[in-house]
Design a protein around this motif. Structure first.
Motif, PDB file in Angstrom:
ATOM      1  N   SER A   1      -3.035  -4.816   9.973  1.00  0.00           N
ATOM      2  CA  SER A   1      -3.144  -5.856  10.997  1.00  0.00           C
ATOM      3  C   SER A   1      -3.126  -7.266  10.419  1.00  0.00           C
ATOM      4  CB  SER A   1      -4.429  -5.659  11.822  1.00  0.00           C
ATOM      5  OG  SER A   1      -5.578  -6.007  11.067  1.00  0.00           O
ATOM      6  N   VAL A   2      -3.443  -7.411   9.120  1.00  0.00           N
ATOM      7  CA  VAL A   2      -3.402  -8.748   8.514  1.00  0.00           C
ATOM      8  C   VAL A   2      -2.046  -9.040   7.876  1.00  0.00           C
ATOM      9  CG1 VAL A   2      -5.894  -8.830   8.150  1.00  0.00           C
ATOM     10  CG2 VAL A   2      -4.409  -7.964   6.316  1.00  0.00           C
ATOM     11  N   GLY A   3      -1.084  -8.133   8.053  1.00  0.00           N
ATOM     12  CA  GLY A   3       0.270  -8.409   7.627  1.00  0.00           C
ATOM     13  C   GLY A   3       0.751  -7.660   6.406  1.00  0.00           C
ATOM     14  N   VAL A   4      -0.022  -6.691   5.926  1.00  0.00           N
ATOM     15  CA  VAL A   4       0.455  -5.866   4.813  1.00  0.00           C
ATOM     16  C   VAL A   4       1.251  -4.710   5.410  1.00  0.00           C
ATOM     17  CG1 VAL A   4      -0.169  -4.456   2.823  1.00  0.00           C
ATOM     18  CG2 VAL A   4      -1.562  -6.465   3.423  1.00  0.00           C
ATOM     19  N   PRO A   5       2.549  -4.621   5.155  1.00  0.00           N
ATOM     20  CA  PRO A   5       3.357  -3.560   5.761  1.00  0.00           C
ATOM     21  C   PRO A   5       2.851  -2.176   5.369  1.00  0.00           C
ATOM     22  CG  PRO A   5       4.759  -5.242   4.774  1.00  0.00           C
ATOM     23  CD  PRO A   5       3.369  -5.529   4.311  1.00  0.00           C
ATOM     24  N   ILE A   6       2.883  -1.247   6.299  1.00  0.00           N
ATOM     25  CA  ILE A   6       2.391   0.099   6.024  1.00  0.00           C
ATOM     26  C   ILE A   6       3.158   0.738   4.872  1.00  0.00           C
ATOM     27  CG2 ILE A   6       3.883   1.338   7.639  1.00  0.00           C
ATOM     28  CD1 ILE A   6       0.130   1.990   7.159  1.00  0.00           C
ATOM     29  N   GLY A   7       4.433   0.377   4.721  1.00  0.00           N
ATOM     30  CA  GLY A   7       5.234   0.920   3.637  1.00  0.00           C
ATOM     31  C   GLY A   7       4.830   0.416   2.264  1.00  0.00           C
ATOM     32  N   ASP A   8       4.017  -0.649   2.227  1.00  0.00           N
ATOM     33  CA  ASP A   8       3.539  -1.199   0.952  1.00  0.00           C
ATOM     34  C   ASP A   8       2.135  -0.717   0.606  1.00  0.00           C
ATOM     35  OD1 ASP A   8       5.908  -2.582   0.809  1.00  0.00           O
ATOM     36  OD2 ASP A   8       5.063  -4.500   1.466  1.00  0.00           O
ATOM     37  N   ILE A   9       1.559   0.123   1.453  1.00  0.00           N
ATOM     38  CA  ILE A   9       0.196   0.618   1.240  1.00  0.00           C
ATOM     39  C   ILE A   9       0.243   2.004   0.604  1.00  0.00           C
ATOM     40  CG2 ILE A   9      -1.948   1.338   2.366  1.00  0.00           C
ATOM     41  CD1 ILE A   9      -1.388  -0.781   4.516  1.00  0.00           C
TER      42      ILE A   9
ATOM     43  N   THR B   1       3.355   6.437   2.523  1.00  0.00           N
ATOM     44  CA  THR B   1       4.285   7.344   1.843  1.00  0.00           C
ATOM     45  C   THR B   1       4.085   7.383   0.327  1.00  0.00           C
ATOM     46  OG1 THR B   1       5.973   5.620   1.708  1.00  0.00           O
ATOM     47  CG2 THR B   1       6.069   7.109   3.615  1.00  0.00           C
ATOM     48  N   THR B   2       3.066   6.717  -0.186  1.00  0.00           N
ATOM     49  CA  THR B   2       2.744   6.788  -1.617  1.00  0.00           C
ATOM     50  C   THR B   2       1.297   7.217  -1.779  1.00  0.00           C
ATOM     51  OG1 THR B   2       4.328   5.046  -2.191  1.00  0.00           O
ATOM     52  CG2 THR B   2       2.612   5.540  -3.806  1.00  0.00           C
ATOM     53  N   VAL B   3       1.089   8.272  -2.559  1.00  0.00           N
ATOM     54  CA  VAL B   3      -0.244   8.833  -2.754  1.00  0.00           C
ATOM     55  C   VAL B   3      -0.514   8.950  -4.248  1.00  0.00           C
ATOM     56  CG1 VAL B   3      -1.777  10.805  -2.335  1.00  0.00           C
ATOM     57  CG2 VAL B   3      -0.072  10.142  -0.603  1.00  0.00           C
ATOM     58  N   ASP B   4      -1.641   8.412  -4.688  1.00  0.00           N
ATOM     59  CA  ASP B   4      -2.057   8.539  -6.084  1.00  0.00           C
ATOM     60  C   ASP B   4      -2.747   9.880  -6.283  1.00  0.00           C
ATOM     61  OD1 ASP B   4      -1.317   5.892  -5.915  1.00  0.00           O
ATOM     62  OD2 ASP B   4      -3.261   5.078  -6.524  1.00  0.00           O
ATOM     63  N   SER B   5      -2.504  10.513  -7.412  1.00  0.00           N
ATOM     64  CA  SER B   5      -3.202  11.759  -7.739  1.00  0.00           C
ATOM     65  C   SER B   5      -3.138  11.983  -9.233  1.00  0.00           C
ATOM     66  CB  SER B   5      -2.603  12.949  -6.982  1.00  0.00           C
ATOM     67  OG  SER B   5      -1.256  13.158  -7.369  1.00  0.00           O
ATOM     68  N   SER B   6      -3.937  12.936  -9.698  1.00  0.00           N
ATOM     69  CA  SER B   6      -4.053  13.193 -11.129  1.00  0.00           C
ATOM     70  C   SER B   6      -3.830  14.671 -11.409  1.00  0.00           C
ATOM     71  CB  SER B   6      -5.448  12.768 -11.608  1.00  0.00           C
ATOM     72  OG  SER B   6      -5.643  13.082 -12.954  1.00  0.00           O
ATOM     73  N   ALA B   7      -2.930  14.962 -12.324  1.00  0.00           N
ATOM     74  CA  ALA B   7      -2.630  16.355 -12.670  1.00  0.00           C
ATOM     75  C   ALA B   7      -3.906  17.096 -13.062  1.00  0.00           C
ATOM     76  CB  ALA B   7      -1.634  16.399 -13.820  1.00  0.00           C
ATOM     77  N   GLY B   8      -4.127  18.218 -12.429  1.00  0.00           N
ATOM     78  CA  GLY B   8      -5.303  19.022 -12.711  1.00  0.00           C
ATOM     79  C   GLY B   8      -6.584  18.522 -12.082  1.00  0.00           C
ATOM     80  N   GLY B   9      -6.548  17.330 -11.462  1.00  0.00           N
ATOM     81  CA  GLY B   9      -7.757  16.760 -10.878  1.00  0.00           C
ATOM     82  C   GLY B   9      -8.621  16.030 -11.885  1.00  0.00           C
TER      83      GLY B   9
END
Length: 313
Positions: free
Chosen positions: A211-219, A243-251
């Motif tokens: 809502s403050v102007g950060v496009p959802i595609g940049d989140i 559409t971008t998710v951070d994760s770590s191999a093996g947790g």
């Protein structure tokens, strides 16, 4: 330790989800930074090579934080010098300040990330700055990096809860994120550093940020699984268009400056869910599970990932 071939989940597409998700793999940096025993650089290089071979397109390789604070990553220059880059794979590094940027530029890095805080207390503990002062530290880093042609990602930590301050207001997260993006960052990763978020809160924070102007595609989103909510929180974010998710191999992983921060969302667990939803990632789950089981062997303990345990336990 037993092994079986990956039996992929049944694919049942759900409405309202993206066709493809980019996995931002943080195992080599965020995943290893808390390890008390220093992992040899040749093991780290093999880890990165295996992750690339498994189809991951973004591999956060290391950090140029001062070695005193994160001894595990003191070999950043050596690692980058020995890295055999794979075409089509990005290797961003974390840069805390201008000195870190100097080191990154000298190493020929093309993609950096800065690491801000959504709360006053964590900014003081992690950055030795007030919430407002952190922007003065980051602005010259981002400005110089952009002038040199580098891409810059902004992490914001403690977006959903802070161990010293409690729940964090969504508009406060949005304000911090907006200021970082206005500096010239191309992506904003919202971090649940201590793993306390639930799906409704995720929706609220993302909506406020949008809502403050950060496009959802940049989140992007970065969840820890302290209370077992990382996958449900991820699904809530995807339904909003992330559409971008951070994760770590093996947790693997946590935050060295927040004792209550446990492991990151496991990449295998994320891929299993996305495969089942028919969302493309380009990741070979079998190779990825092998890689995390291999790294767990080097660390001398089982991988936290439930999928790795199920497939390679």
């Amino acid at each position: 330790m037993g092994t079986r071939e990956v039996g992929l989940p049944a694919t049942v597409k759900a409405n309202g989800l993206p066709e493809r998700v980019t996995i931002w793999e943080v195992g080599a940096r965020d995943g290893l930074q808390n390890e008390s025993t220093v992992v040899p650089v040749d093991v780290k290089l093999e880890f990165l090579a295996r992750l690339a071979d498994a189809g991951l397109g973004v591999l956060e390789a290391t950090s140029f934080v001062h070695p005193k604070w994160v001894p595990q990553l003191a070999d950043a220059e050596e690692l980058l010098a020995g890295l055999t880059k794979v075409d089509g794979v990005s290797y961003p590094v974390l840069v805390p300040n201008e000195r870190g940027l100097d080191r990154a530029l000298a190493a020929g890095v093309q993609h950096i990330a800065i690491f801000g805080s959504a709360t006053e207390t964590f900014a003081k503990r992690n950055l030795n700055r007030t919430l407002d002062e952190q922007f003065g530290m980051f602005d010259p880093v981002v400005t110089r990096a952009r002038a040199e042609g580098l891409d810059v990602r902004a992490y914001v930590s403690m977006c959903f809860g802070d161990p010293w301050e409690g729940a964090v207001a969504a508009d406060q997260v949005a304000s911090v994120g907006k200021r970082l993006m206005d500096m010239g960052c191309s992506q904003l990763s919202l971090g649940d550093t201590i793993g306390v978020a639930t799906p409704g809160q995720v929706e609220s924070v993302i909506a406020a940020t949008s809502s403050v102007g950060v496009p959802i595609g940049d989140i992007a989103v970065h969840f820890h699984d302290t209370y077992g909510q990382a996958l449900s929180n991820t699904l809530a974010a995807l339904r909003l268009g992330v559409t971008t998710v951070d994760s770590s191999a093996g947790g693997l992983g946590g935050c060295p400056y927040a004792e209550s921060a446990t492991g990151n969302l496991a990449t295998e667990d994320l891929v299993w869910m996305l495969d089942g939803l028919g969302v493309q990632t380009g990741v070979d789950l079998d190779k990825l599970a092998d890689t995390s089981a291999w790294m767990a062997g080097r660390l001398g303990r089982p991988a936290p990932s439930r999928v790795v345990q199920a497939l390679r336990g």
